[in-house]
Write a protein that holds these residues in place. Sequence first.
Motif, short mmCIF file in Angstrom:
data_model
loop_
_atom_site.label_atom_id
_atom_site.label_comp_id
_atom_site.label_asym_id
_atom_site.label_seq_id
_atom_site.Cartn_x
_atom_site.Cartn_y
_atom_site.Cartn_z
N VAL A 56 37.44 30.86 -131.86
CA VAL A 56 38.17 30.36 -130.22
C VAL A 56 37.30 29.99 -129.30
CG1 VAL A 56 39.49 31.84 -128.44
CG2 VAL A 56 39.73 32.48 -130.75
N ALA A 60 38.17 25.91 -128.13
CA ALA A 60 38.54 25.60 -126.55
C ALA A 60 37.53 24.22 -126.13
CB ALA A 60 38.23 26.63 -125.68
N GLY A 67 43.52 15.69 -126.42
CA GLY A 67 44.14 15.44 -125.32
C GLY A 67 44.46 16.63 -124.26
N VAL A 68 43.84 17.88 -124.83
CA VAL A 68 44.29 19.09 -123.88
C VAL A 68 43.17 19.43 -123.01
CG1 VAL A 68 46.37 19.92 -125.18
CG2 VAL A 68 43.78 20.31 -126.09
N ARG A 69 43.20 19.95 -121.74
CA ARG A 69 42.16 20.09 -121.04
C ARG A 69 41.75 21.53 -121.04
NH1 ARG A 69 44.72 16.14 -117.77
NH2 ARG A 69 46.20 17.68 -116.68
N THR A 70 41.07 21.97 -122.21
CA THR A 70 40.64 23.28 -122.70
C THR A 70 39.27 23.35 -122.20
OG1 THR A 70 40.24 22.80 -124.73
CG2 THR A 70 42.63 23.64 -124.29
N SER A 71 38.50 24.50 -121.96
CA SER A 71 37.20 24.51 -121.96
C SER A 71 36.90 25.79 -122.29
CB SER A 71 36.87 24.24 -120.28
OG SER A 71 37.45 25.06 -119.41
N TYR A 72 35.35 26.05 -122.60
CA TYR A 72 34.73 27.17 -122.80
C TYR A 72 33.45 27.33 -121.90
CZ TYR A 72 31.47 30.68 -124.74
OH TYR A 72 30.93 31.63 -125.18
N ASP A 73 33.58 28.39 -120.93
CA ASP A 73 32.58 28.55 -120.02
C ASP A 73 31.73 29.84 -120.22
OD1 ASP A 73 33.53 26.15 -118.58
OD2 ASP A 73 35.14 27.60 -118.37
N ALA B 57 45.81 24.36 -127.14
CA ALA B 57 45.88 24.76 -125.79
C ALA B 57 46.30 26.25 -125.73
CB ALA B 57 47.27 24.29 -125.26
N THR B 59 45.56 28.62 -127.80
CA THR B 59 44.41 29.64 -128.00
C THR B 59 43.40 29.50 -126.86
OG1 THR B 59 44.48 28.83 -130.70
CG2 THR B 59 42.45 29.43 -129.70
N ALA B 60 42.96 28.33 -126.42
CA ALA B 60 42.19 28.61 -125.26
C ALA B 60 42.71 29.38 -124.22
CB ALA B 60 42.01 27.14 -124.63
N THR B 70 37.56 31.05 -121.78
CA THR B 70 38.25 29.82 -122.28
C THR B 70 39.29 29.38 -121.42
OG1 THR B 70 39.58 30.98 -123.94
CG2 THR B 70 37.64 30.08 -124.71
N SER B 71 39.74 28.38 -121.15
CA SER B 71 40.96 28.16 -120.44
C SER B 71 41.66 26.94 -120.85
CB SER B 71 40.57 27.93 -118.80
OG SER B 71 39.66 26.97 -118.64
N TYR B 72 42.93 26.82 -120.41
CA TYR B 72 43.66 25.46 -120.46
C TYR B 72 44.21 25.18 -119.21
CZ TYR B 72 47.91 22.63 -121.69
OH TYR B 72 48.61 21.55 -121.80
N ASP B 73 43.84 24.06 -118.78
CA ASP B 73 44.17 23.44 -117.57
C ASP B 73 44.99 22.33 -117.64
OD1 ASP B 73 42.55 25.39 -116.36
OD2 ASP B 73 40.81 24.26 -117.29
N GLY B 74 46.01 22.07 -118.55
CA GLY B 74 47.01 21.12 -118.49
C GLY B 74 46.62 19.97 -119.81
N ALA B 75 47.70 19.31 -119.89
CA ALA B 75 47.65 18.17 -121.02
C ALA B 75 47.64 16.87 -120.42
CB ALA B 75 48.96 18.29 -121.91
#
Lengths: 478, 478
Positions: A56, A60, A67-73, B57, B59-60, B70-75
Amino acid sequence: MSDYDLVIVGAGSGNMIADHRFDDWRIAIVDAGPFGGTCLNRGCIPSKMYAHTGEVAATAADGPRLGVRTSYDGADWPAIRDRIMGRIDENAAGGRDGQAKRDNIDVVVGEARFTGPRTLTVDLEAGGERTLTADRVVLATGSRPVVPPIDGLEELGGADHGCVHTSDSIMRLDALPQRMAVVGGGYVGSEFADVFHSLGVEVLQVESAERLLSTQDREVADLFTASAAERWDVRLGTQLTRVEAAGDGAGGDGLRLHLDDGSTETVGVLLLATGRRPNSDRLDLDGTGIDVDDAGRIVVDAHQRATADGVWALGDASSPFPLKHVANHEARVVQHNLLHPDAPVETDHRFVPQAVFASPQVAAAGLTEEQAREEVADLVVGRAEYGATAHGWALEEDDRHGEATGHVVKLLADRATGLLVGAHLIGPQASVLIQPLLQAMALGTPVAGLARAQYWIHPALTEVLEGALLDLDEQLAG
Amino acid sequence: MSDYDLVIVGAGSGNMIADHRFDDWRIAIVDAGPFGGTCLNRGCIPSKMYAHTGEVAATAADGPRLGVRTSYDGADWPAIRDRIMGRIDENAAGGRDGQAKRDNIDVVVGEARFTGPRTLTVDLEAGGERTLTADRVVLATGSRPVVPPIDGLEELGGADHGCVHTSDSIMRLDALPQRMAVVGGGYVGSEFADVFHSLGVEVLQVESAERLLSTQDREVADLFTASAAERWDVRLGTQLTRVEAAGDGAGGDGLRLHLDDGSTETVGVLLLATGRRPNSDRLDLDGTGIDVDDAGRIVVDAHQRATADGVWALGDASSPFPLKHVANHEARVVQHNLLHPDAPVETDHRFVPQAVFASPQVAAAGLTEEQAREEVADLVVGRAEYGATAHGWALEEDDRHGEATGHVVKLLADRATGLLVGAHLIGPQASVLIQPLLQAMALGTPVAGLARAQYWIHPALTEVLEGALLDLDEQLAG
């Protein structure tokens, strides 16, 4: 008269045996550790829970490519650990309580050793000892990680040092280190390297062979190794020669590792994943007539009978396949043979599959291509790459937006028999995708025409299997 | 003498036919649209690429539950769209160019209609028309989305209005709307509702039936519906009765929707997903002797022959199963029967599987439980929940950290024959997990003992299949 009709030593797969068909047997189940054995407590199950968590995080981190703004922090390690190990501990306790409640079963907590024929003395966890005699004994004592002889390790206390771990302890770390070393390139080392890397730890993996997963099909091992080396620091053909405390030696500064490539590395955690050995050496088998082979495995026949009367063995204690699904199968064989001594069944070790739950996943059964080229006179090889399927495009497996992953299904068939002799998969969902092949292998289904005999949902990932089977068809026809 | 040995109308599955075994046939392939048909250009393939992107998206966004930050901040919608549709367009163009280069094949771009027996007149895209005569004609003209009669829709221009879409256009949106409505609760509507919801669009899904996926097994449909309703606004038993431009009517303010539950909703996009119809009506079939059924499907026999001499049909143009893997199968049947008219083969419509690539995934084949209770005198039902397997714990499928998902494998068998008659899966990887069951169904493998005849890798997700098959075993023995 013996104390028990049956004593089972080891509450991993051994604990599966005493179902309700044994309600009129007097049974003791002996284990020093938590119920569920290695798989539940220190092995497959929690490690896959960590693997999913790591996946997971990795998913992310990788999203922006799509093209999706996901991140792992970062990870909340205590939350992950407590979520996973809390469930494990609850299950183990539940398993023990469930058996202890049954009238005909005594649960004995402690280490057992033979003190006579079918006579075991248990060093009780609660103190003291107790001797049990039995008409039948099942040895399901499992295996444990090997701690390799490394200069300086013993002085530090071996795996008891706070920074030194095996798979037994690594999943209960107090905190994630910034940097860790994994010694060993087999599936245990590689799965943990993948998880900790995905969670953000700097990982250094050291393997003395020239590739990771070196017992896999060569092509699969090479592809896995290349993928790992892109993500973390993989040192092949390299050995850890000496270890010492870093800093003032109090342990808080981690360990300094000396490698035979001339480098010195400082890490917060050292994971030793260089193999496992059967626990047979703890049973005092000398003089019992229970033979053990050179690898420490209890010798059994096809009915899982050991070489002494009334003694059976199963799982890592005796099996050439130290895998939970094999141990479970062997436990069912022992179970049947205890209940039906006049109509015993044999263990089936054909086509034992195994998987590596890392990224990419690996799954395999049967011969490797290298083995098959030795053993099969007319070998036919069918293959298909994930990137050549529509679902592979969705997963960005092809080369349109970067390099192709090379993830592949490779099938080996014997033209003489028309049957599969090996299956090797590397890529997403390999552990699931392999099942139709296992079914065909187990049932002896000819592979010619197998692709076209059934529908494959479009565009599901199974189309990569269809492709490999069609390629095999073409080779078989050619 | 005819112009061609073979004219193929429709370059979706129809384009698979003319492989190199047809190199000495004079062939024309006619299509007004891009090569690859609905599946490649407007259907299964790009929609699954969007589905995977949405899943990343989602999953994040869901990671923190597992302890990973993890996060999703838009497409970046244009990047997603151009990545996916760019690949699609390149493939479609490549498909056409590949065929056009072959000496024996003419690619004719335009709409074809019958103007005589095996005589087709094409309104050429380049202008003008061209008439082709052929010894044999294959109709693979596919289907198109239905635009339902809704008050006000025609005045707005129907699906030509910038805010009104079908699956033909929705994947090429200029920008993501803040809010959208999906009319239709079948798999097309539900897959897109899931994708757009996952990407952050507020989704309102309107379905006149009492559940989504209403043709699925009841239990599966109910579970899917409940899951969707937790994530976006699902209106069951509801119809869209009127649509009008919101704001000043210029279209920039979107649409105002009037529902028969009394509510009025303003959305930026309206997706109509209320079914598809065959394109047979565009072929001027009157007087050709080519019969069409009440649903507009070209009538074919088991050899895919239409009711006029020398005419075959396949895929959505004629099939009761508007699915790409069925169209491909039928194309292979036509292909064989063209090459071997004296030894024709029949289409196999037994156990046609289908899947819904949403979250949760759904896959099914054979009878639903409701159908089976009508048709099978002694029905046996085996089931296993994902949450009861070790891999299910990794995926948090059980109830330890929330509600159990209820994701399940349900198997239906006929005690009289010992064979599977239906398989219904809802949960992760359902489209892959179903394959061993499809293999067993297609090969007529008895289900009793199937679980124990093969190994199931522990702890892979396939253990949920093993569990369902074991449950079936127990029912069959009981």
